[in-house]
Design an enzyme around this catalytic site. Structure first.
Site, PDB file in Angstrom:
ATOM      1  CE  LYS A   1       3.254   3.114   3.167  1.00 40.50           C
ATOM      2  NZ  LYS A   1       3.733   3.326   4.551  1.00 40.50           N
TER       3      LYS A   1
ATOM      4  NE  ARG B   1       6.994   4.098   0.356  1.00 39.46           N
ATOM      5  CZ  ARG B   1       6.743   4.846   1.432  1.00 39.46           C
ATOM      6  NH1 ARG B   1       7.687   5.058   2.341  1.00 39.46           N
ATOM      7  NH2 ARG B   1       5.547   5.386   1.601  1.00 39.46           N
TER       8      ARG B   1
ATOM      9  CE1 TYR C   1       0.094   2.017   4.277  1.00 39.57           C
ATOM     10  CE2 TYR C   1       1.051  -0.173   4.445  1.00 39.57           C
ATOM     11  CZ  TYR C   1       0.862   1.097   4.965  1.00 39.57           C
ATOM     12  OH  TYR C   1       1.436   1.451   6.157  1.00 39.57           O
TER      13      TYR C   1
END
Length: 287
Positions: free
Chosen positions: A151, A52, A33
């Site tokens: 993440k 990212r 996420y």
């Protein structure tokens, strides 16, 4: 009036949004996420979050369901449809619905990823009173998995950390491994001593914060000294000041750890200045 959310190519009312019970994000926490802040109706650090996200997907061999350009368009459309002035856009990609539960993940060529986005409105989020008073934290053991640089949606222990902090009557928790602070439950951690900004170096043990990268760049441009190394809780307690960074908190001063006042017990000069610089520069570059 309900929010409009995005689910796999469609903009729908939140009460009509659905994903399969067999989705691997639901069954296996097999997903990643990002959270992008919105200030003045514009997205903050979107390019960093997109980069990212791509890295997280690659590390997990997960397929990207849309391009960066399409992702930006979806973000903007949701901000517009929900009239978000200040707030956040949450994005989640999972490995999708293979039709049943299995530890082995499916072929991405056969099972498309699930893509979900929604907004959260936070009026005045850049002007929170906490920025003027600072926050208080406790230290807790860091028992998360070893790939914190990805993440993922595996957020149970950070959630437990938030609840430990709440039970202790403070704002957040700093995670500690082998005697050294790794990061906060949902943020990167810093101390300031003798004019040096000290924060843990990048590795697999912390999230590579997008706000972190921007703040350290701005600090160096402002001729502030940055040292990237681990620091212990005792060192944090003896620091002149401390702060955290995240996409939603920006730069937030920390004034107490484990009941020990840090410095004068109020937001320090460096943290305060970095917050000002970050918000000013982030707004300039917002899309």
């Amino acid at each position: 009036m309900s929010r409009t959310v995005y689910v796999n190519g469609a903009y729908v009312a939140e009460e009509d949004a659905m994903v399969s019970v067999f989705d691997r994000g639901f069954l296996m926490a097999d997903g990643v996420y990002e959270v992008t802040s919105v200030l003045g109706g514009k997205l903050i650090d979107f390019a960093g979050h997109a980069a990212r996200l791509e890295r997280s997907l690659q590390e997990l061999e997960m397929a990207a369901p849309v391009s960066d350009a399409e992702l930006l368009a979806i973000h903007r459309e949701l901000v517009a449809r929900n009239a978000v002035v200040d707030g956040m856009v949450y994005l989640q990609i999972t490995r999708g619905n293979p039709g049943d539960r299995d530890f082995a993940w499916p072929d991405p060529a056969l099972v498309p990823s699930t893509l979900v986005l929604f907004t959260q409105s936070k009026p005045g989020m850049a002007d929170t009173p906490q920025a003027k008073t600072g926050i208080r934290v406790i230290s807790i053991d860091d028992i998360r998995w070893g790939r914190r640089d990805i993440k993922t949606v595996q957020l149970l222990y950070p959630s437990m950390g938030k609840m430990m902090a709440k039970a202790a009557g403070v704002d957040d928790a700093w995670l500690v491994e082998d005697g050294f602070v790794t990061e906060g439950t949902s943020n990167n951690a810093y101390i300031v001593k003798g004019g040096q900004i000290i924060t843990r170096q990048l590795g697999t043990d912390i999230l590579h914060g997008i706000t972190r990268a921007a703040v350290l760049r701005f600090a160096r441009e402002a001729q502030m000294e940055v040292v990237e190394r681990p620091f212990a809780v005792a060192e944090a307690k003896a620091a002149d000041e401390a702060f955290i960074t995240s996409a939603s908190a920006f730069v937030m001063p920390v004034v107490e750890i484990d009941g020990t006042q840090i410095g004068p017990g109020k937001p320090g000069r460096i943290a305060t200045r970095l917050r000002e610089i970050y918000l000013e520069e982030a707004r300039k570059a917002a899309v």
